[in-house]
Scaffold this motif. Structure first.
Motif, PDB file in Angstrom:
ATOM      1  N   GLY A 156     -59.624 -15.610   3.577  1.00  0.00           N
ATOM      2  CA  GLY A 156     -58.333 -15.488   3.750  1.00  0.00           C
ATOM      3  C   GLY A 156     -58.167 -14.329   4.423  1.00  0.00           C
ATOM      4  N   VAL A 157     -57.525 -13.840   5.497  1.00  0.00           N
ATOM      5  CA  VAL A 157     -57.493 -12.682   6.283  1.00  0.00           C
ATOM      6  C   VAL A 157     -56.015 -12.434   6.643  1.00  0.00           C
ATOM      7  CG1 VAL A 157     -57.491 -13.723   8.375  1.00  0.00           C
ATOM      8  CG2 VAL A 157     -58.194 -11.565   8.109  1.00  0.00           C
ATOM      9  N   GLU A 158     -55.501 -11.058   6.207  1.00  0.00           N
ATOM     10  CA  GLU A 158     -54.213 -10.604   6.340  1.00  0.00           C
ATOM     11  C   GLU A 158     -54.264  -9.819   7.892  1.00  0.00           C
ATOM     12  OE1 GLU A 158     -51.052  -7.561   4.341  1.00  0.00           O
ATOM     13  OE2 GLU A 158     -52.723  -8.358   3.211  1.00  0.00           O
ATOM     14  N   GLU A 159     -53.547 -10.068   8.703  1.00  0.00           N
ATOM     15  CA  GLU A 159     -53.500  -9.575   9.979  1.00  0.00           C
ATOM     16  C   GLU A 159     -52.803  -8.321  10.106  1.00  0.00           C
ATOM     17  OE1 GLU A 159     -53.453 -12.419  13.224  1.00  0.00           O
ATOM     18  OE2 GLU A 159     -53.612 -14.137  11.892  1.00  0.00           O
ATOM     19  N   PRO A 160     -52.765  -7.736  11.089  1.00  0.00           N
ATOM     20  CA  PRO A 160     -52.128  -6.483  11.032  1.00  0.00           C
ATOM     21  C   PRO A 160     -50.729  -6.449  10.964  1.00  0.00           C
ATOM     22  CG  PRO A 160     -53.834  -6.134  12.783  1.00  0.00           C
ATOM     23  CD  PRO A 160     -53.716  -7.597  12.132  1.00  0.00           C
ATOM     24  N   GLY A 161     -50.003  -7.662  11.495  1.00  0.00           N
ATOM     25  CA  GLY A 161     -48.589  -7.950  11.400  1.00  0.00           C
ATOM     26  C   GLY A 161     -48.189  -8.446   9.814  1.00  0.00           C
ATOM     27  N   GLY A 162     -49.160  -8.792   9.083  1.00  0.00           N
ATOM     28  CA  GLY A 162     -48.537  -9.217   7.509  1.00  0.00           C
ATOM     29  C   GLY A 162     -48.870 -10.744   7.452  1.00  0.00           C
ATOM     30  N   THR A 163     -49.509 -11.279   8.332  1.00  0.00           N
ATOM     31  CA  THR A 163     -49.522 -12.859   8.277  1.00  0.00           C
ATOM     32  C   THR A 163     -50.928 -12.863   7.589  1.00  0.00           C
ATOM     33  OG1 THR A 163     -48.487 -12.879  10.301  1.00  0.00           O
ATOM     34  CG2 THR A 163     -49.612 -15.055   9.659  1.00  0.00           C
ATOM     35  N   VAL A 164     -51.021 -13.985   6.507  1.00  0.00           N
ATOM     36  CA  VAL A 164     -52.090 -14.247   6.086  1.00  0.00           C
ATOM     37  C   VAL A 164     -52.478 -15.520   6.414  1.00  0.00           C
ATOM     38  CG1 VAL A 164     -53.136 -14.795   3.575  1.00  0.00           C
ATOM     39  CG2 VAL A 164     -51.354 -12.942   3.862  1.00  0.00           C
ATOM     40  N   THR A 165     -53.794 -15.754   6.848  1.00  0.00           N
ATOM     41  CA  THR A 165     -54.343 -16.935   7.473  1.00  0.00           C
ATOM     42  C   THR A 165     -55.317 -17.391   6.512  1.00  0.00           C
ATOM     43  OG1 THR A 165     -53.729 -16.376   9.559  1.00  0.00           O
ATOM     44  CG2 THR A 165     -55.245 -18.159   9.394  1.00  0.00           C
ATOM     45  N   VAL A 166     -55.413 -18.782   5.945  1.00  0.00           N
ATOM     46  CA  VAL A 166     -56.751 -19.235   5.408  1.00  0.00           C
ATOM     47  C   VAL A 166     -57.535 -19.651   6.206  1.00  0.00           C
ATOM     48  CG1 VAL A 166     -57.414 -21.081   3.713  1.00  0.00           C
ATOM     49  CG2 VAL A 166     -54.945 -20.014   3.459  1.00  0.00           C
TER      50      VAL A 166
ATOM     51  N   ALA B  85     -62.027 -10.218  15.766  1.00  0.00           N
ATOM     52  CA  ALA B  85     -63.525  -9.329  16.169  1.00  0.00           C
ATOM     53  C   ALA B  85     -63.549  -8.773  17.439  1.00  0.00           C
ATOM     54  CB  ALA B  85     -64.641 -10.366  15.603  1.00  0.00           C
ATOM     55  N   ARG B  86     -63.061  -9.664  18.252  1.00  0.00           N
ATOM     56  CA  ARG B  86     -63.080  -9.310  19.765  1.00  0.00           C
ATOM     57  C   ARG B  86     -62.087  -8.131  19.997  1.00  0.00           C
ATOM     58  NH1 ARG B  86     -64.091 -14.745  20.678  1.00  0.00           N
ATOM     59  NH2 ARG B  86     -61.669 -15.332  20.442  1.00  0.00           N
ATOM     60  N   ARG B  87     -61.181  -7.840  19.051  1.00  0.00           N
ATOM     61  CA  ARG B  87     -60.216  -6.671  19.197  1.00  0.00           C
ATOM     62  C   ARG B  87     -60.546  -5.515  18.256  1.00  0.00           C
ATOM     63  NH1 ARG B  87     -55.133  -7.948  17.519  1.00  0.00           N
ATOM     64  NH2 ARG B  87     -55.582 -10.172  16.740  1.00  0.00           N
ATOM     65  N   TYR B  88     -61.797  -5.765  17.511  1.00  0.00           N
ATOM     66  CA  TYR B  88     -62.269  -4.788  16.606  1.00  0.00           C
ATOM     67  C   TYR B  88     -60.972  -4.356  15.644  1.00  0.00           C
ATOM     68  CZ  TYR B  88     -66.231  -4.360  19.482  1.00  0.00           C
ATOM     69  OH  TYR B  88     -67.380  -4.699  20.135  1.00  0.00           O
ATOM     70  N   ALA B  89     -60.390  -5.423  15.088  1.00  0.00           N
ATOM     71  CA  ALA B  89     -59.153  -5.229  14.215  1.00  0.00           C
ATOM     72  C   ALA B  89     -59.462  -4.616  12.896  1.00  0.00           C
ATOM     73  CB  ALA B  89     -58.242  -6.273  14.289  1.00  0.00           C
ATOM     74  N   THR B  90     -58.530  -3.846  12.100  1.00  0.00           N
ATOM     75  CA  THR B  90     -58.648  -3.525  10.778  1.00  0.00           C
ATOM     76  C   THR B  90     -57.898  -4.489  10.197  1.00  0.00           C
ATOM     77  OG1 THR B  90     -59.219  -1.254  11.180  1.00  0.00           O
ATOM     78  CG2 THR B  90     -58.402  -1.571   9.230  1.00  0.00           C
ATOM     79  N   VAL B  91     -58.607  -5.298   8.947  1.00  0.00           N
ATOM     80  CA  VAL B  91     -57.897  -6.196   8.483  1.00  0.00           C
ATOM     81  C   VAL B  91     -57.907  -6.062   6.900  1.00  0.00           C
ATOM     82  CG1 VAL B  91     -58.034  -7.979  10.199  1.00  0.00           C
ATOM     83  CG2 VAL B  91     -59.769  -7.938   8.591  1.00  0.00           C
ATOM     84  N   THR B  92     -57.141  -6.681   6.147  1.00  0.00           N
ATOM     85  CA  THR B  92     -57.588  -6.911   4.762  1.00  0.00           C
ATOM     86  C   THR B  92     -57.860  -8.411   4.537  1.00  0.00           C
ATOM     87  OG1 THR B  92     -56.038  -5.138   4.183  1.00  0.00           O
ATOM     88  CG2 THR B  92     -56.531  -6.565   2.478  1.00  0.00           C
TER      89      THR B  92
END
Length: 876
Positions: A201-211, A160-167
């Motif tokens: 769960g969030v998929e970060e820009p690099g493709g990593t999925v974190t619960v 959120a601090r980086r205003y990232a676009t996530v799935t």
């Protein structure tokens, strides 16, 4: 000797208590002598300590939370150890002294032993009380620390601090609601859907999925404009709590640091939610019941269709902003939220009129069907559980159920004093379960209102009965006044306004609230099995519901319905002092009936504010006014006097409430014509306020229907009232009474239409009482120069009053100002607006040309009068 006196004192106290109870009568909620006792306040300090601790430690660091918990546990353990040693020492000391006394001790020694034992017991009680407080503080700190950690745990805060676009996969935790922001510019802001959720769960820009399980606020841009007349449809509005969806959006930090969210997830409407897990069984059941109630109310009048679901289950999705404001202005907004009163009404229907517990089985529906007292209690518990399921098992509903059950128990048993610890226990358990309630205004208001009903209301009711007020009105008035007095300082922080009609409106609402709620719950229960019957029941419920809507509108429409007040905690403290003063003075006033009558008349006059009286006191509106520029903030709204309570309205401003208040102050009830110079929101969004309670002949607008959505809003609003809408074109002349006007701009014909909405503003030259008034709308330099080149240029010179274009912005044509050369220039602008209106250069140019400049941002509403040929302007 001391023991003898003690027995005598106890006997006197017992006889006095019996006399008091015998004299108190058997009124509603009175206690039986064997039931009533001293108020037990032992749970109050732990509950308050837990409340304060939770509020302070929600955002504390883990180290501080751990330190607080450790210190409290160690201190509590130490106190318990001291207590156990004292008890052991006390037992040993008592045994030793008993032996000594038996061997020859005196009666005096026996008395001292009794005193010493009492002191030891008192000291032990203090240790236990302090230990309980420390344990509750430790529990609240631990619970708050765990809940607060959810805001910092996982990748969501950093993204959120980086205003990232996530799935992300998010779980809906609350009912989606539609938000219609206030107008703050020339366009209606887009409506948004707000969804409380938890990221699973969030998929970060690099493709990593974190619960994870971070709480977020999902903001969905619908693209629809937030107009009162335009329905907004979105797939998000149909989602039920516990549903999991997969979406793509942009994370951002929360707006404030005290919110129950780790981030804001903004989603475009085009990215429709993809459901990955259906809602739970209870939520599906609740959803079907709520949908059935909405279907059952579809055929009702608009107010009943909007209000009934709100009264029953807190579904406010159909309530218009105008009706919502009316309920807030009269302090009836609590009826539209899930409240303990909803549950209380249903349970009273089951148990019968509240009274003594021993007689509860003889009233209500339960004894009529032969249900035993024990089975009735179980059925009441089942209804409470059903209430929680249907109204969503979130913390606000649990809080309403807990506080509602406390009030019901107090009324049903008559043991009001014993209900204070019950309320304290409910507060303690709820704060430990959900520490975020410690920062909730709704929770604070519920606790304060419940406490007022348990403590102040019975005393005030008894005082009113002692002064000749009938019992039922005395109870209702005492309950409404007590709740309002205690809650007012908190309400003013939220609204920056003190309602003067709250108590009478809440009293009158009681006549309709119970039947509307009972019939509404009946329709809710019947809808899944017999929709025609549910529609019939909903039709019956529509009558009291419409009464509530009419009451809210009538109360809000009174000129003195509310008083502006500082909306901070300093203002709350000041209001608290005022309330205390009113209560103390009121006790003396009630002893003198004639003085009560005088105060009542003065209050009625302050609220109703008859125009002859207010005009005499305030001088507003000035007699013989010909033109009034209303103070509607950053927008335009003007009224031209047409005689006999009639007026022609030019533009409606951005806020329905502000323009409605202006017209009410002027006494305008008939409007032959409304002229909307162009379709920007700061000129048309207040149209519902112009039409509210007034007869309107027609609406004239510019031919350029831009912006399209706002032009559609005007047409829908007019069509709902059956008012014709027609375009205005140059050359048109009209008259009503001694008021006449000519349309100077825009020219007729599509080919001649300006491209910009501002330059298509309807421009009027008005004649009234020998004055020539030029109203330029929002014409900008291109439009002003085109006006100078048009045939209308020959009539522009020698104007008495100029309504300066576009709120006095810097975009003015100097040639037009020189030609018009007004004696008086009026500028409508909002105080401290972000546009810098009016521009200093424009004001200087007008004054250089010999004009007197008046502006609403400094002078308020402006009224123009003519006295003996002399032009005057007065502010309110």
């Amino acid at each position: 000797m001391s023991l003898v006196h003690g027995d005598r004192d106890q006997g006197d106290a017992e006889r006095a208590r019996r006399v008091v109870h015998a004299a108190s009568g058997r009124r509603l909620g009175d206690a039986h002598p064997r039931q009533e006792g001293p108020t037990d306040l032992r749970l109050v300090p732990p509950a308050l300590a837990a409340w304060a601790t939770a509020a302070l430690t929600l955002h504390a660091s883990p180290g501080r939370v751990t330190a607080v918990v450790a210190v409290c546990l160690v201190a509590a353990g130490g106190l318990l150890l001291v207590r156990s040693r004292r008890r052991a020492g006390g037992r040993g000391s008592t045994g030793g002294r008993g032996s000594t006394g038996g061997m020859g001790g005196t009666g005096g020694m026996g008395g001292r032993v009794g005193t010493g034992g009492a002191g030891g017991a008192g000291g032990t009680s203090v240790l236990v009380a302090v230990g309980a407080v420390l344990l509750c503080v430790a529990g609240a700190a631990a619970s708050a620390g765990l809940h607060g950690a959810d805001l910092r745990r996982g990748p969501v805060p950093e993204l959120a601090r980086r205003y990232a676009t996530v799935t992300a996969e998010v779980e809906v935790t609350a009912d989606p609601r539609l938000s219609r922001p206030r107008v703050s510019g020339n366009r209606l802001p887009p409506a948004t859907v707000l969804v409380g959720a938890r990221v699973r769960g969030v998929e970060e820009p690099g493709g990593t999925v974190t619960v994870t399980r971070a709480p977020v606020l999902v903001i969905v841009d619908t693209g629809a404009r937030a107009s009162e007349g335009g329905p907004v449809r979105s797939a998000w509005l149909g989602l039920l709590p516990s549903t999991r969806v997969r979406v793509t959006g942009q994370l951002a930090p929360p707006l404030t640091g005290g919110d129950r969210m780790a981030a804001v997830l903004r989603v475009r409407e085009a990215a429709a939610p993809r459901v990955t897990r259906e809602p739970s069984g209870p939520q599906r059941l609740a959803g079907r019941l709520r949908a059935g109630l909405r279907e059952a109310t579809d055929g009702l009048p608009p107010d009943a269709r909007a209000l009934l679901p709100g009264l029953v289950v807190g579904d406010t999705s159909r309530i218009t902003p105008e009706l919502d404001e009316a309920f807030k202005a009269t302090d009836l907004a609590h009826t539209l939220a899930v409240s303990g009163s909803n549950l209380t009404i249903v349970l009273v229907l089951l148990l019968g009129p509240p009274g003594l517990a021993q007689r509860s089985e003889r009233r209500g529906l339960a004894p009529r069907f032969g249900v035993s007292l024990r089975a009735t209690a179980l059925l009441g518990g089942a209804l409470t559980l059903a209430f929680v399921v249907v109204c969503r098992p979130d913390p606000s509903v649990l809080r309403a159920a807990a506080c509602g059950a406390v009030v019901l128990l107090a009324l049903a048993t008559g043991r009001r004093r014993s209900l204070i610890p019950a309320l304290a226990a409910a507060v303690l358990l709820l704060v430990l379960y959900d520490p975020w309630l410690s920062r909730s205004y709704g929770f604070l208001l519920s606790v304060l209102a419940t406490g007022a009903l348990l403590t102040l209301a019975p005393r005030w009711s008894a005082g009113l009965r002692g002064r000749g007020v009938p019992p039922r009105p005395a109870e209702a008035l005492a309950a409404a006044a007590a709740a309002q007095a205690v809650c007012a300082p908190v309400v003013v922080v939220l609204s920056a306004r003190v309602s003067l009609v709250a108590v009478p409106c809440n009293l009158l609402a009681e006549f309709a609230l119970a039947p509307a709620t009972v019939l509404g719950f009946t329709a809710l229960a019947v809808a899944p099995v017999a929709m025609p019957l549910a529609k019939a029941v909903a039709w019956l419920a529509g009558w009291p519901t419409q009464w509530l809507a009419g009451l809210a509108r009538a109360g809000a429409a009174l000129p003195g319905a509310g008083v502006d007040w500082p909306g901070d905690w300093t203002g709350a403290a000041l209001l608290g002092l005022v309330v205390v003063g009113v209560v103390l003075v009121g006790r003396r006033v009630l002893r003198r009936p004639w003085l009560c009558g005088v105060c009542g008349v003065l209050l009625v006059l302050a609220v109703v504010q008859p125009r002859p009286l207010t005009r005499t006191i305030t001088g507003w509106p000035p007699p013989g006014w010909r033109l009034v520029m209303c103070d509607v903030g950053q927008g335009d709204a003007m009224v031209l006097a047409a005689g006999g309570g009639a007026g022609v309205v030019v533009d409606a401003g951005p806020d329905p409430g502000l323009v409605d208040g202006c017209l009410r102050n002027l006494g305008v009830t008939r409007i032959p014509l409304v002229v909307l110079t162009h379709f920007h929101a700061d000129h048309v969004a207040g149209l519902p306020g112009v039409l509210r309670g007034r007869s309107v002949g027609a609406i004239e607008t510019t031919a350029l229907a831009e912006p399209v959505d706002q032009a559609g809003f005007v047409r829908r609003t007019a069509a709902a009232r059956g008012i014709p809408v027609r375009p205005a074109a140059a050359g048109e002349r009209r008259r009503t009474g001694d008021l006449s006007w000519e349309v100077l701009w825009p020219p007729p014909g599509p080919a001649a239409e300006p491209r910009a909405p501002n330059d298509a503003s309807v421009t009027l030259l008005v004649s009234t009482a020998g004055l020539r008034i030029l109203l330029l709308g929002d014409l900008e330099p291109d439009g002003q120069r085109a006006l100078l080149r048009s045939p209308a240029a020959g009539v522009l010179g020698g104007v008495d009053v100029l309504k300066v274009a576009h709120h006095g912005s810097a975009y003015q044509d100097p040639g037009l100002i020189r030609l018009v050369a007004p004696r008086l220039a009026l500028i409508s602008a909002g105080a401290d607006n972000s546009y810098g209106h009016p521009a200093p250069g424009t004001v200087a140019a007008l004054r250089t040309g010999g004009a007197m400049v008046s502006r609403t941002d400094r002078d308020g509403a402006l009224a123009v009068t003519v006295d003996g040929g002399e032009l005057r302007v007065a502010g309110d």
